[in-house]
Design a protein around this motif. Structure first.
Motif, PDB file in Angstrom:
ATOM      1  N   TYR A  45     -28.263   7.186  32.766  1.00  0.00           N
ATOM      2  CA  TYR A  45     -27.208   7.939  33.442  1.00  0.00           C
ATOM      3  C   TYR A  45     -26.461   8.821  32.444  1.00  0.00           C
ATOM      4  O   TYR A  45     -26.113   9.973  32.738  1.00  0.00           O
ATOM      5  N   GLY A  46     -26.234   8.274  31.245  1.00  0.00           N
ATOM      6  CA  GLY A  46     -25.544   9.045  30.218  1.00  0.00           C
ATOM      7  C   GLY A  46     -26.326  10.252  29.748  1.00  0.00           C
ATOM      8  O   GLY A  46     -25.735  11.246  29.306  1.00  0.00           O
ATOM      9  N   LEU A  47     -27.650  10.199  29.829  1.00  0.00           N
ATOM     10  CA  LEU A  47     -28.444  11.362  29.445  1.00  0.00           C
ATOM     11  C   LEU A  47     -28.175  12.539  30.372  1.00  0.00           C
ATOM     12  O   LEU A  47     -28.164  13.698  29.941  1.00  0.00           O
ATOM     13  N   PHE A  48     -27.960  12.254  31.651  1.00  0.00           N
ATOM     14  CA  PHE A  48     -27.701  13.313  32.622  1.00  0.00           C
ATOM     15  C   PHE A  48     -26.220  13.676  32.692  1.00  0.00           C
ATOM     16  O   PHE A  48     -25.875  14.823  32.975  1.00  0.00           O
ATOM     17  N   ASN A  49     -25.355  12.709  32.441  1.00  0.00           N
ATOM     18  CA  ASN A  49     -23.916  12.952  32.519  1.00  0.00           C
ATOM     19  C   ASN A  49     -23.232  12.265  31.340  1.00  0.00           C
ATOM     20  O   ASN A  49     -22.626  11.206  31.488  1.00  0.00           O
ATOM     21  N   PRO A  50     -23.328  12.866  30.151  1.00  0.00           N
ATOM     22  CA  PRO A  50     -22.773  12.198  28.960  1.00  0.00           C
ATOM     23  C   PRO A  50     -21.265  12.033  29.004  1.00  0.00           C
ATOM     24  O   PRO A  50     -20.718  11.195  28.291  1.00  0.00           O
ATOM     25  N   GLY A  51     -20.581  12.816  29.834  1.00  0.00           N
ATOM     26  CA  GLY A  51     -19.134  12.662  29.952  1.00  0.00           C
ATOM     27  C   GLY A  51     -18.725  11.535  30.863  1.00  0.00           C
ATOM     28  O   GLY A  51     -17.551  11.147  30.894  1.00  0.00           O
ATOM     29  N   PHE A  52     -19.681  10.981  31.631  1.00  0.00           N
ATOM     30  CA  PHE A  52     -19.429   9.883  32.565  1.00  0.00           C
ATOM     31  C   PHE A  52     -18.260  10.193  33.499  1.00  0.00           C
ATOM     32  O   PHE A  52     -17.489   9.310  33.875  1.00  0.00           O
ATOM     33  N   GLY A  53     -18.108  11.467  33.844  1.00  0.00           N
ATOM     34  CA  GLY A  53     -17.085  11.871  34.799  1.00  0.00           C
ATOM     35  C   GLY A  53     -15.675  11.907  34.260  1.00  0.00           C
ATOM     36  O   GLY A  53     -14.734  12.162  35.017  1.00  0.00           O
ATOM     37  N   ARG A  76     -15.463  11.353  13.029  1.00  0.00           N
ATOM     38  CA  ARG A  76     -15.150  12.675  12.492  1.00  0.00           C
ATOM     39  C   ARG A  76     -14.909  13.738  13.557  1.00  0.00           C
ATOM     40  O   ARG A  76     -14.314  14.777  13.261  1.00  0.00           O
ATOM     41  N   ILE A  77     -15.370  13.512  14.790  1.00  0.00           N
ATOM     42  CA  ILE A  77     -15.292  14.572  15.801  1.00  0.00           C
ATOM     43  C   ILE A  77     -14.213  14.319  16.842  1.00  0.00           C
ATOM     44  O   ILE A  77     -13.738  15.254  17.479  1.00  0.00           O
ATOM     45  N   GLY A  78     -13.786  13.075  17.059  1.00  0.00           N
ATOM     46  CA  GLY A  78     -12.778  12.793  18.078  1.00  0.00           C
ATOM     47  C   GLY A  78     -11.467  13.497  17.773  1.00  0.00           C
ATOM     48  O   GLY A  78     -10.769  13.140  16.829  1.00  0.00           O
ATOM     49  N   LEU A  79     -11.104  14.502  18.588  1.00  0.00           N
ATOM     50  CA  LEU A  79      -9.941  15.335  18.278  1.00  0.00           C
ATOM     51  C   LEU A  79      -8.723  15.049  19.147  1.00  0.00           C
ATOM     52  O   LEU A  79      -7.599  15.101  18.684  1.00  0.00           O
ATOM     53  N   ASP A  80      -8.938  14.789  20.418  1.00  0.00           N
ATOM     54  CA  ASP A  80      -7.776  14.589  21.281  1.00  0.00           C
ATOM     55  C   ASP A  80      -7.977  13.363  22.158  1.00  0.00           C
ATOM     56  O   ASP A  80      -9.039  12.740  22.178  1.00  0.00           O
ATOM     57  N   ILE A  81      -6.944  13.028  22.898  1.00  0.00           N
ATOM     58  CA  ILE A  81      -6.953  11.795  23.690  1.00  0.00           C
ATOM     59  C   ILE A  81      -8.034  11.834  24.755  1.00  0.00           C
ATOM     60  O   ILE A  81      -8.732  10.848  24.991  1.00  0.00           O
ATOM     61  N   GLN A  82      -8.192  12.989  25.420  1.00  0.00           N
ATOM     62  CA  GLN A  82      -9.182  13.085  26.486  1.00  0.00           C
ATOM     63  C   GLN A  82     -10.589  12.847  25.949  1.00  0.00           C
ATOM     64  O   GLN A  82     -11.386  12.140  26.566  1.00  0.00           O
ATOM     65  N   LEU A  83     -10.899  13.408  24.792  1.00  0.00           N
ATOM     66  CA  LEU A  83     -12.218  13.210  24.209  1.00  0.00           C
ATOM     67  C   LEU A  83     -12.398  11.771  23.750  1.00  0.00           C
ATOM     68  O   LEU A  83     -13.491  11.215  23.857  1.00  0.00           O
ATOM     69  N   ARG A  84     -11.330  11.145  23.268  1.00  0.00           N
ATOM     70  CA  ARG A  84     -11.446   9.758  22.816  1.00  0.00           C
ATOM     71  C   ARG A  84     -11.800   8.827  23.973  1.00  0.00           C
ATOM     72  O   ARG A  84     -12.533   7.857  23.796  1.00  0.00           O
ATOM     73  N   LYS A  85     -11.277   9.118  25.167  1.00  0.00           N
ATOM     74  CA  LYS A  85     -11.638   8.301  26.331  1.00  0.00           C
ATOM     75  C   LYS A  85     -13.140   8.377  26.601  1.00  0.00           C
ATOM     76  O   LYS A  85     -13.791   7.369  26.884  1.00  0.00           O
ATOM     77  N   THR A  86     -13.668   9.585  26.512  1.00  0.00           N
ATOM     78  CA  THR A  86     -15.106   9.755  26.711  1.00  0.00           C
ATOM     79  C   THR A  86     -15.890   9.043  25.618  1.00  0.00           C
ATOM     80  O   THR A  86     -16.928   8.417  25.881  1.00  0.00           O
ATOM     81  N   LEU A  87     -15.397   9.124  24.386  1.00  0.00           N
ATOM     82  CA  LEU A  87     -16.085   8.471  23.274  1.00  0.00           C
ATOM     83  C   LEU A  87     -16.101   6.957  23.440  1.00  0.00           C
ATOM     84  O   LEU A  87     -17.069   6.295  23.050  1.00  0.00           O
ATOM     85  N   PHE A 106     -16.952  18.193  22.417  1.00  0.00           N
ATOM     86  CA  PHE A 106     -17.600  17.437  23.493  1.00  0.00           C
ATOM     87  C   PHE A 106     -19.084  17.770  23.578  1.00  0.00           C
ATOM     88  O   PHE A 106     -19.924  16.883  23.764  1.00  0.00           O
ATOM     89  N   LYS A 107     -19.413  19.042  23.457  1.00  0.00           N
ATOM     90  CA  LYS A 107     -20.819  19.445  23.469  1.00  0.00           C
ATOM     91  C   LYS A 107     -21.577  18.762  22.333  1.00  0.00           C
ATOM     92  O   LYS A 107     -22.692  18.253  22.524  1.00  0.00           O
ATOM     93  N   THR A 108     -20.968  18.722  21.156  1.00  0.00           N
ATOM     94  CA  THR A 108     -21.622  18.109  19.996  1.00  0.00           C
ATOM     95  C   THR A 108     -21.791  16.611  20.192  1.00  0.00           C
ATOM     96  O   THR A 108     -22.865  16.050  19.949  1.00  0.00           O
ATOM     97  N   MET A 109     -20.738  15.943  20.643  1.00  0.00           N
ATOM     98  CA  MET A 109     -20.820  14.495  20.847  1.00  0.00           C
ATOM     99  C   MET A 109     -21.784  14.145  21.972  1.00  0.00           C
ATOM    100  O   MET A 109     -22.456  13.108  21.925  1.00  0.00           O
ATOM    101  N   SER A 110     -21.873  15.004  22.981  1.00  0.00           N
ATOM    102  CA  SER A 110     -22.826  14.749  24.068  1.00  0.00           C
ATOM    103  C   SER A 110     -24.250  14.742  23.532  1.00  0.00           C
ATOM    104  O   SER A 110     -25.055  13.866  23.866  1.00  0.00           O
ATOM    105  N   GLY A 111     -24.562  15.734  22.689  1.00  0.00           N
ATOM    106  CA  GLY A 111     -25.900  15.781  22.110  1.00  0.00           C
ATOM    107  C   GLY A 111     -26.182  14.594  21.213  1.00  0.00           C
ATOM    108  O   GLY A 111     -27.272  14.004  21.260  1.00  0.00           O
ATOM    109  N   ILE A 112     -25.211  14.218  20.390  1.00  0.00           N
ATOM    110  CA  ILE A 112     -25.409  13.083  19.484  1.00  0.00           C
ATOM    111  C   ILE A 112     -25.532  11.777  20.268  1.00  0.00           C
ATOM    112  O   ILE A 112     -26.345  10.907  19.931  1.00  0.00           O
TER     113      ILE A 112
END
Length: 538
Positions: free
Chosen positions: A516-524, A469-480, A386-392
């Protein structure tokens, strides 16, 4: 002195190097428990010290006995940053304040040892590599590893990595020194150009086109030269540097890279150096084509011939307003500006290459561990993902904003509005108030459209690759999915600039979503795995 039932000695702060300081403390038994008679239990031995460090609760890796033995011996080996932390815990008697003081003292002592050994070896003609406790690595005075130095070490020991390759030099721009250096340099360059434009008088200038339309074409009114280099690109570089430093110093270790810091950094250096051809290709395109050839075609030839197929902007004001700036002055100024632009865009694409490399490295490491990751370790890997995808994602959004500024300025120059702000506001109000005006075609060539499209395509490819290449689980895929939606919205707004009345509304919505995504890349949507105190994912 007694502290937590152990014999405590305060940092002497006498300018000793690490070897001198450690020898005295080990002999005095600093940090050892007091005996039954209230006196120190005796000096440290390598076995006792290695056991004490390995028994620290937060030290999951421990320390090798051979490493500790090297500290006791007269040799060129110093101490790594990681082991400074544990040794400070021992000498600080597990007291937070004392540990902090000892950590600073040991770091300073190691730096002094590094400087002393460096100059000593330089005088004797030896190879100027400074020792750590595990392997020789290049160390700066501030105690940080230099990626270039690691490559030099690999070359000196028979490796295949070239010591001064373009790839490693480019990577060092991002990873070496203060993270503020590169963004500040870009910002300073843009500021200098702004001052020069004011001195030459082209900071704000109105010209009248052949069709009678008066337009503001001043340098400071061009967002692709002001907003991009003063705001967007420095932010892009700051986020890239933050992610790169995090990945090299913490991310690779957490996801399962070699626990040996030097081995891990050498592995990263080999990965970067293997992309040398890519760096050279980007360098050639940015400097030669986007810089020199574009300047000759867009600015130099029109200025020398007195006109061309391009719309008048700040780089060609001398053609129609010689009272503001002369042609020779304009040639010099545009040459400086395009040289600066070429360098900045090379740095921008280097950032994209590094983001791609991080995503590829993450995928390579985690796929090797796929069958051996369970529970706690898998959660840690997801946090790193998540940290990596947030930066990218942040860098992707900013990269597309660069392209939006470029295409927006180019489209404005061919419009009938007097300045870019009026152009956007008029487009928005025309839809809101039902006063839709026809889009007049001027026939001017717009090379910036092609350049901006290359930026969008390159940035999107890096983001798409990282998502796959980075999406590992369901929770992260929702954020992606949410991140991907915002990126798609930005790309759509870029493609539709000046394509229909009201495009500015879509543009505003997409930019606001990206901000908004720059400040909160996870979008909650990201809740993590309970390691928030350990790994910063914001």
């Amino acid at each position: 002195m007694l502290n937590n039932g152990k014999f405590f000695l305060p940092p002497p702060k006498d300018g000793s190097d690490f070897k001198e300081l450690f020898k005295r403390l080990a002999a005095a038994g600093a940090g050892r428990p007091l005996g039954s008679d209230g006196f120190p239990a005796g000096p440290w031995t390598p076995e006792l010290l290695a056991t004490a460090i390995s028994e620290i609760d937060s030290n999951r890796i421990g320390v090798d006995l051979r490493t500790v033995q090297l500290w006791f011996q007269e040799n060129d080996k110093g101490i790594s940053t990681a082991n400074i932390r544990w040794l400070a815990r021992i000498f600080g008697c597990d007291d937070p304040a004392a540990t902090s003081e000892w950590q600073m003292e040991l770091s300073a002592a190691q730096a002094r040892l590094t400087v002393k050994r460096r100059y000593g070896k330089r005088d004797t003609g030896s190879t100027p590599f400074e020792g750590r406790d595990l392997a020789p690595a290049a160390i700066g005075i501030d105690g940080l590893e230099s990626a270039t130095g690691l490559v030099q070490f690999a070359h000196a020991t028979g490796g295949k990595i070239r010591p001064f390759g373009l790839a490693m030099r480019s990577e060092a721009l991002f990873s070496k020194g203060s993270p503020l250096n590169l963004p500040a340099a870009v910002f300073a360059g843009a500021t200098a150009l702004g001052f020069l434009s004011y001195v030459t008088g082209i900071h704000s200038a109105n010209v009248e086109r052949m069709d009678g339309v008066a337009k503001q074409v001043g340098f400071l009114w061009a967002p692709n030269w002001t907003f991009v280099f003063l705001v967007v690109l420095p932010l892009f570089l700051a986020f890239t540097i933050d992610l790169l430093v995090f990945w090299k110093s913490e991310g690779r270790f957490t996801v399962g890279a070699p626990r040996d810091q030097v081995e891990s950094l050498n592995g990263w250096a080999r990965i970067v150096a293997s992309s040398s051809f890519t760096y050279w290709a980007v360098f050639l395109v940015c400097i030669v084509f986007a810089g020199v050839i574009q300047w000759v075609e867009v600015c130099l030839l029109p200025l020398m011939k007195g006109g061309g197929d391009y719309a008048i902007d700040w780089g060609k004001i001398a053609i129609v307003r010689p009272d503001i700036i002369s042609v020779p002055e304009e040639i010099i100024f545009t040459g400086l500006a395009y040289s600066y632009m070429a360098i900045c865009f090379y740095i921008f694409f280097v950032g994209l290459i590094l983001l791609y490399t991080i995503a590829h490295d993450f995928s390579t490491i985690t796929r090797k561990l796929k069958l051996r990751t369970h529970g706690h370790q898998l959660c840690e890997i997801n946090e790193i993902a998540f940290k990596t995808m947030s930066g990218i994602f942040r860098c992707t959004a900013l990269g597309i904003m660069v392209a939006i500024c470029m295409k927006g300025q180019s489209s404005y120059l061919t419009s009938a509005s007097r300045n870019i702000a009026v152009w956007l506001i008029s487009d928005m109000s025309s839809v809101l108030h039902g006063r839709i005006s026809p889009n007049l075609e001027t026939g001017y060539r717009m090379p910036t459209h092609y350049s901006s499209l290359l930026i969008v395509v390159s940035t999107s490819i890096v983001f798409l690759f990282a998502c796959v290449r980075i999406g590992l689980d369901i929770q992260l895929r929702k954020t992606l999915w949410i991140m991907s939606t915002v990126v798609a919205l930005l790309i759509g707004s870029y493609l539709l600039i000046d394509a229909f009345p009201g495009f500015s509304i879509l543009l505003a919505l997409s930019v606001l979503s990206a901000l908004y995504g720059l400040f909160n890349p996870g979008f909650g949507t990201w809740r993590g795995c309970g390691f928030g105190a350990k790994i910063n994912v914001s």
